[in-house]
Write a protein that holds these residues in place. Structure first.
Motif, PDB file in Angstrom:
ATOM      1  N   GLN A 387       0.731  -1.237   0.166  1.00  0.00           N
ATOM      2  CA  GLN A 387       0.066   0.158   0.096  1.00  0.00           C
ATOM      3  C   GLN A 387       0.884   1.439  -0.008  1.00  0.00           C
ATOM      4  OE1 GLN A 387      -3.018   0.151  -0.681  1.00  0.00           O
ATOM      5  NE2 GLN A 387      -3.794   2.517   0.205  1.00  0.00           N
ATOM      6  N   VAL A 388       1.918   1.228   0.765  1.00  0.00           N
ATOM      7  CA  VAL A 388       2.605   2.595   0.916  1.00  0.00           C
ATOM      8  C   VAL A 388       3.383   2.830  -0.353  1.00  0.00           C
ATOM      9  CG1 VAL A 388       5.139   1.793   1.682  1.00  0.00           C
ATOM     10  CG2 VAL A 388       4.052   3.706   2.618  1.00  0.00           C
ATOM     11  N   ALA A 389       3.806   1.844  -1.193  1.00  0.00           N
ATOM     12  CA  ALA A 389       4.632   1.547  -2.417  1.00  0.00           C
ATOM     13  C   ALA A 389       3.457   2.308  -3.482  1.00  0.00           C
ATOM     14  CB  ALA A 389       5.064   0.419  -2.968  1.00  0.00           C
ATOM     15  N   ALA A 390       2.223   1.931  -3.359  1.00  0.00           N
ATOM     16  CA  ALA A 390       1.339   2.451  -4.389  1.00  0.00           C
ATOM     17  C   ALA A 390       1.014   3.879  -4.105  1.00  0.00           C
ATOM     18  CB  ALA A 390      -0.141   1.695  -4.101  1.00  0.00           C
ATOM     19  N   GLU A 391       1.067   4.365  -2.575  1.00  0.00           N
ATOM     20  CA  GLU A 391       0.742   5.865  -2.376  1.00  0.00           C
ATOM     21  C   GLU A 391       2.119   6.712  -2.963  1.00  0.00           C
ATOM     22  OE1 GLU A 391      -2.013   4.711   1.528  1.00  0.00           O
ATOM     23  OE2 GLU A 391       0.193   5.410   1.855  1.00  0.00           O
ATOM     24  N   LYS A 392       3.165   6.297  -2.894  1.00  0.00           N
ATOM     25  CA  LYS A 392       4.426   6.855  -2.973  1.00  0.00           C
ATOM     26  C   LYS A 392       4.418   6.836  -4.794  1.00  0.00           C
ATOM     27  CE  LYS A 392       7.678   5.841   0.435  1.00  0.00           C
ATOM     28  NZ  LYS A 392       8.031   7.308   0.995  1.00  0.00           N
ATOM     29  N   LEU A 393       4.013   6.015  -5.367  1.00  0.00           N
ATOM     30  CA  LEU A 393       3.834   6.059  -6.769  1.00  0.00           C
ATOM     31  C   LEU A 393       2.929   7.214  -7.427  1.00  0.00           C
ATOM     32  CD1 LEU A 393       4.129   2.488  -7.556  1.00  0.00           C
ATOM     33  CD2 LEU A 393       5.599   4.119  -8.610  1.00  0.00           C
ATOM     34  N   VAL A 394       1.883   7.350  -6.671  1.00  0.00           N
ATOM     35  CA  VAL A 394       0.848   8.344  -6.960  1.00  0.00           C
ATOM     36  C   VAL A 394       1.629   9.863  -6.832  1.00  0.00           C
ATOM     37  CG1 VAL A 394      -1.277   9.660  -6.204  1.00  0.00           C
ATOM     38  CG2 VAL A 394      -1.066   7.015  -6.243  1.00  0.00           C
ATOM     39  N   VAL A 395       2.352   9.876  -5.876  1.00  0.00           N
ATOM     40  CA  VAL A 395       3.084  11.301  -5.718  1.00  0.00           C
ATOM     41  C   VAL A 395       3.986  11.423  -6.740  1.00  0.00           C
ATOM     42  CG1 VAL A 395       4.245  12.763  -3.967  1.00  0.00           C
ATOM     43  CG2 VAL A 395       2.628  11.378  -3.247  1.00  0.00           C
ATOM     44  N   ASP A 396       4.825  10.310  -7.032  1.00  0.00           N
ATOM     45  CA  ASP A 396       5.654  10.182  -7.953  1.00  0.00           C
ATOM     46  C   ASP A 396       5.047  11.007  -9.391  1.00  0.00           C
ATOM     47  OD1 ASP A 396       7.719   9.354  -6.693  1.00  0.00           O
ATOM     48  OD2 ASP A 396       7.638   7.505  -7.371  1.00  0.00           O
ATOM     49  N   LYS A 405       4.025   5.836 -13.936  1.00  0.00           N
ATOM     50  CA  LYS A 405       3.928   5.868 -12.545  1.00  0.00           C
ATOM     51  C   LYS A 405       2.320   5.712 -11.945  1.00  0.00           C
ATOM     52  CE  LYS A 405       8.310   6.086 -11.582  1.00  0.00           C
ATOM     53  NZ  LYS A 405       9.072   7.236 -10.981  1.00  0.00           N
ATOM     54  N   LEU A 406       1.476   6.317 -12.582  1.00  0.00           N
ATOM     55  CA  LEU A 406       0.340   6.047 -12.088  1.00  0.00           C
ATOM     56  C   LEU A 406      -0.452   4.790 -12.420  1.00  0.00           C
ATOM     57  CD1 LEU A 406      -1.864   7.602 -10.167  1.00  0.00           C
ATOM     58  CD2 LEU A 406      -2.668   8.897 -12.079  1.00  0.00           C
ATOM     59  N   TRP A 407      -0.028   4.299 -13.707  1.00  0.00           N
ATOM     60  CA  TRP A 407      -0.425   3.019 -14.104  1.00  0.00           C
ATOM     61  C   TRP A 407       0.271   1.981 -12.921  1.00  0.00           C
ATOM     62  CZ3 TRP A 407       1.280   0.187 -19.184  1.00  0.00           C
ATOM     63  CH2 TRP A 407       0.592  -1.012 -19.041  1.00  0.00           C
ATOM     64  N   GLN A 408       1.516   2.136 -12.549  1.00  0.00           N
ATOM     65  CA  GLN A 408       1.876   1.279 -11.881  1.00  0.00           C
ATOM     66  C   GLN A 408       1.229   1.380 -10.316  1.00  0.00           C
ATOM     67  OE1 GLN A 408       6.145   2.315 -11.681  1.00  0.00           O
ATOM     68  NE2 GLN A 408       6.577   1.515 -13.636  1.00  0.00           N
ATOM     69  N   ALA A 409       0.961   2.636  -9.950  1.00  0.00           N
ATOM     70  CA  ALA A 409       0.189   2.784  -8.592  1.00  0.00           C
ATOM     71  C   ALA A 409      -0.921   2.107  -8.656  1.00  0.00           C
ATOM     72  CB  ALA A 409       0.014   4.273  -8.382  1.00  0.00           C
ATOM     73  N   LEU A 410      -1.918   2.068  -9.756  1.00  0.00           N
ATOM     74  CA  LEU A 410      -3.220   1.488  -9.576  1.00  0.00           C
ATOM     75  C   LEU A 410      -3.100  -0.188  -9.769  1.00  0.00           C
ATOM     76  CD1 LEU A 410      -4.221   4.374 -10.672  1.00  0.00           C
ATOM     77  CD2 LEU A 410      -5.771   3.051 -11.923  1.00  0.00           C
ATOM     78  N   THR A 411      -1.972  -0.551 -10.633  1.00  0.00           N
ATOM     79  CA  THR A 411      -1.789  -1.888 -10.644  1.00  0.00           C
ATOM     80  C   THR A 411      -1.369  -2.571  -8.998  1.00  0.00           C
ATOM     81  OG1 THR A 411      -0.998  -1.849 -12.909  1.00  0.00           O
ATOM     82  CG2 THR A 411      -0.242  -3.630 -11.957  1.00  0.00           C
ATOM     83  N   LEU A 412      -0.573  -1.812  -8.361  1.00  0.00           N
ATOM     84  CA  LEU A 412      -0.041  -2.304  -7.238  1.00  0.00           C
ATOM     85  C   LEU A 412      -1.241  -2.127  -6.060  1.00  0.00           C
ATOM     86  CD1 LEU A 412       2.649  -3.286  -6.441  1.00  0.00           C
ATOM     87  CD2 LEU A 412       3.207  -0.851  -5.538  1.00  0.00           C
ATOM     88  N   SER A 413      -2.349  -1.639  -6.312  1.00  0.00           N
ATOM     89  CA  SER A 413      -3.422  -1.632  -5.281  1.00  0.00           C
ATOM     90  C   SER A 413      -4.080  -3.111  -5.157  1.00  0.00           C
ATOM     91  CB  SER A 413      -4.646  -0.568  -5.680  1.00  0.00           C
ATOM     92  OG  SER A 413      -5.581  -0.737  -4.800  1.00  0.00           O
ATOM     93  N   ALA A 414      -4.202  -3.467  -3.953  1.00  0.00           N
ATOM     94  CA  ALA A 414      -4.833  -4.879  -3.533  1.00  0.00           C
ATOM     95  C   ALA A 414      -6.221  -4.902  -4.115  1.00  0.00           C
ATOM     96  CB  ALA A 414      -4.771  -5.235  -2.343  1.00  0.00           C
ATOM     97  N   THR A 415      -6.865  -3.794  -4.580  1.00  0.00           N
ATOM     98  CA  THR A 415      -8.238  -3.749  -4.976  1.00  0.00           C
ATOM     99  C   THR A 415      -8.211  -3.742  -6.471  1.00  0.00           C
ATOM    100  OG1 THR A 415      -8.128  -1.215  -5.418  1.00  0.00           O
ATOM    101  CG2 THR A 415      -8.947  -1.905  -3.027  1.00  0.00           C
ATOM    102  N   VAL A 416      -7.144  -3.836  -7.129  1.00  0.00           N
ATOM    103  CA  VAL A 416      -7.437  -3.886  -8.713  1.00  0.00           C
ATOM    104  C   VAL A 416      -6.519  -5.361  -9.079  1.00  0.00           C
ATOM    105  CG1 VAL A 416      -6.236  -2.985 -10.605  1.00  0.00           C
ATOM    106  CG2 VAL A 416      -7.162  -1.495  -8.742  1.00  0.00           C
ATOM    107  N   PRO A 417      -7.237  -6.342  -9.869  1.00  0.00           N
ATOM    108  CA  PRO A 417      -6.962  -7.555 -10.079  1.00  0.00           C
ATOM    109  C   PRO A 417      -5.778  -7.798 -11.292  1.00  0.00           C
ATOM    110  CG  PRO A 417      -9.082  -7.040 -11.577  1.00  0.00           C
ATOM    111  CD  PRO A 417      -8.744  -5.959 -10.425  1.00  0.00           C
ATOM    112  N   SER A 418      -5.639  -6.683 -12.115  1.00  0.00           N
ATOM    113  CA  SER A 418      -4.467  -6.686 -13.275  1.00  0.00           C
ATOM    114  C   SER A 418      -3.915  -5.340 -13.698  1.00  0.00           C
ATOM    115  CB  SER A 418      -5.140  -7.787 -14.290  1.00  0.00           C
ATOM    116  OG  SER A 418      -5.966  -6.799 -15.094  1.00  0.00           O
ATOM    117  N   ALA A 419      -2.830  -5.298 -14.497  1.00  0.00           N
ATOM    118  CA  ALA A 419      -2.527  -4.331 -14.923  1.00  0.00           C
ATOM    119  C   ALA A 419      -3.240  -3.700 -16.071  1.00  0.00           C
ATOM    120  CB  ALA A 419      -0.970  -4.315 -15.507  1.00  0.00           C
ATOM    121  N   GLY A 420      -3.859  -4.782 -16.873  1.00  0.00           N
ATOM    122  CA  GLY A 420      -5.064  -4.542 -17.896  1.00  0.00           C
ATOM    123  C   GLY A 420      -6.050  -3.688 -17.328  1.00  0.00           C
ATOM    124  N   ILE A 421      -6.603  -3.996 -16.343  1.00  0.00           N
ATOM    125  CA  ILE A 421      -7.730  -3.381 -15.693  1.00  0.00           C
ATOM    126  C   ILE A 421      -7.427  -2.072 -15.117  1.00  0.00           C
ATOM    127  CG2 ILE A 421      -9.422  -3.683 -14.065  1.00  0.00           C
ATOM    128  CD1 ILE A 421     -10.177  -6.364 -14.847  1.00  0.00           C
TER     129      ILE A 421
END
Length: 441
Positions: A387-396, A405-421
């Motif tokens: 979670q903290v990695a995802a938050e840091k990527l949003v600020v990046d 970086k924002l795509w990576q942040a969304l992908t890393l969220s435990a609520t999101v099932p895949s990079a495609g989505i």
């Protein structure tokens, strides 16, 4: 005795009248000379400002009151800024919730893709207010509970490292009020807690009374059967979606039964359940627009029409009393113990020093002093690192204007099932937030 000058940033917010009312309630303990409201949306602030002016004239006419859209006027000669801004208002919150749900992903104000979208809007707004404050009242403190608090806190740590800002959240306070209700106590202030986590992402590890008696066994027994549902008046007045969230804690608790969880963990541990029980056409944003939003502005209109605030009441809520307690702790060096969002710096010994964590702190004139909560267990540490990695990527992403970086942040969220989505949601969010986000490349 010194009286304090306060600016409330987000003067047009539905929470503002409750904060003003709470400041007046606590006038003897925390005397004030000036209250100013500041908002960059005049049409929204005007009715709130007029209603508050009438309320002050009737309850404490000696307090100088004004509301303005001029930063110099708002932020000059003040001691505290109480900030709770919502860039994009509830119309954008609705998008934050409905766009992810379209793809079968949690749609929530501060968690997952919706929280990241909101964060991308909030960062610039909070930094702008900080800069005004430091220009016109450099000794003032900002007490900030603009959401999403975790992303905003990371951005201010990184981009305004010397600012006098304390990032706070009222959710743990609200839950501790629930604990007090379950235990039959008068107030959460009878509790001494140990807690660790990130904002909207943490666990209570110990709860005692002031005599040192362990209250966890009684609470755990209740939570295992009822979650955070209780018979208190506070619970009964909650919106249906919040009641469901408090009940679902029973299942969140089952995953880590030696600690008591923050309610928001349901979005990360049971995202499929959340989506299944969400109405894609009518989300929490709609619920708020049809309830609190209407009620507050209708009440303000009535006060203005009748020329009196007698017989009218604005709900203050946990956040209002908490922010007054925090201001008092700084003003009077009380060393009160409070849960705040601070740089880790060893409070959680096996977690990164530069992570913004939520832990108990002693608060005095120099701000918060975090208390060491020790090592955190593997399961929680793994969740928090993701979670903290995802938050840091949003600020990046905000700082570098980076789509990647924002795509990576969304992908890393435990609520999101895949990079495609994650990518599909991101592209929709970019379209919806054209007015508010930096242009990403």
């Amino acid at each position: 005795m010194k009286k304090f000058a306060i600016t409330i940033a987000g003067g047009g917010s539905t929470f503002t009248p409750g904060i003003v009312s709470m400041l007046l309630d606590y006038y003897e303990e925390f005397p004030i000379s000036v209250i100013k409201l500041y908002d960059n949306f005049q049409e929204r602030q005007d009715p709130i400002g007029e209603a508050c002016k009438i309320m002050l004239q009737e309850r404490h006419p000696e307090v100088t009151f004004s509301y303005t859209t001029d930063p110099k006027e708002a932020f000059s000669n003040i001691d505290f800024v109480m900030a709770h801004i919502r860039v994009g208002l509830y119309a954008m919150r609705e998008q934050d919730e409905k766009i992810p749900l379209k793809y079968g992903v949690v749609g929530q104000e501060t968690c997952g893709p919706g929280g990241m979208a909101y964060g991308m809007r909030s960062i610039g707004g909070v930094l702008e207010i900080l800069d005004y404050m430091e220009k016109y009242s450099p000794d003032a403190w900002m007490l900030n509970y603009s959401n999403p608090a975790a992303i905003v806190a990371e951005a201010t740590r990184r981009l305004r490292p010397n600012s006098k800002i304390i990032n706070i959240c009222d959710m743990p306070v609200s839950i501790e009020n629930t604990f007090a209700g379950i235990l039959g106590l008068e107030s959460r202030k009878e509790l001494i807690v140990r807690y660790f986590g990130l904002n909207h992402f943490g666990w209570w590890t110990s709860i005692t009374d002031k005599a040192g008696n362990d209250l966890m066994p009684q609470l755990k027994e209740w939570v295992a059967e009822h979650g955070y549902e209780s018979s208190t008046e506070d619970f009964q007045h909650r919106a249906p979606s919040w009641k469901e969230t408090f009940r679902k804690v029973k299942d969140v608790y089952a995953v880590v039964p030696d600690m008591l969880p923050n309610t928001y963990l349901k979005y990360y541990l049971y995202p499929d359940y959340v989506v299944e029980h969400s109405n894609k056409e009518y989300t929490r944003a709609n619920e708020v627009m049809d309830s609190r939003e209407k009620e507050v502005f209708e009440t303000a209109a009535e006060i203005i029409k009748n020329g009196t605030a007698e017989g009218y009441e604005f709900h203050a809520g946990a956040h209002a009393s908490f922010i007054v307690d925090l201001a008092r702790a700084i003003a009077y060096n009380t060393q009160e113990r409070m849960l705040l969002i601070v740089p880790n710096n060893g409070a959680l010994v096996n977690f990164p020093a530069d992570a913004m964590v939520e832990v108990p702190c002693l608060v005095g004139s120099n701000g918060p002093e975090p208390l060491v909560m020790g090592e955190i267990p593997t399961f929680q540490k793994g969740m928090m690192e993701q979670q903290v990695a995802a938050e840091k990527l949003v600020v990046d992403a905000w700082e570098e204007k980076s789509y990647q970086k924002l795509w990576q942040a969304l992908t890393l969220s435990a609520t999101v099932p895949s990079a495609g989505i994650a990518k599909e949601i991101l592209d929709d969010l970019i379209e919806a937030n054209k007015e508010y986000w930096p242009e990403l490349s």
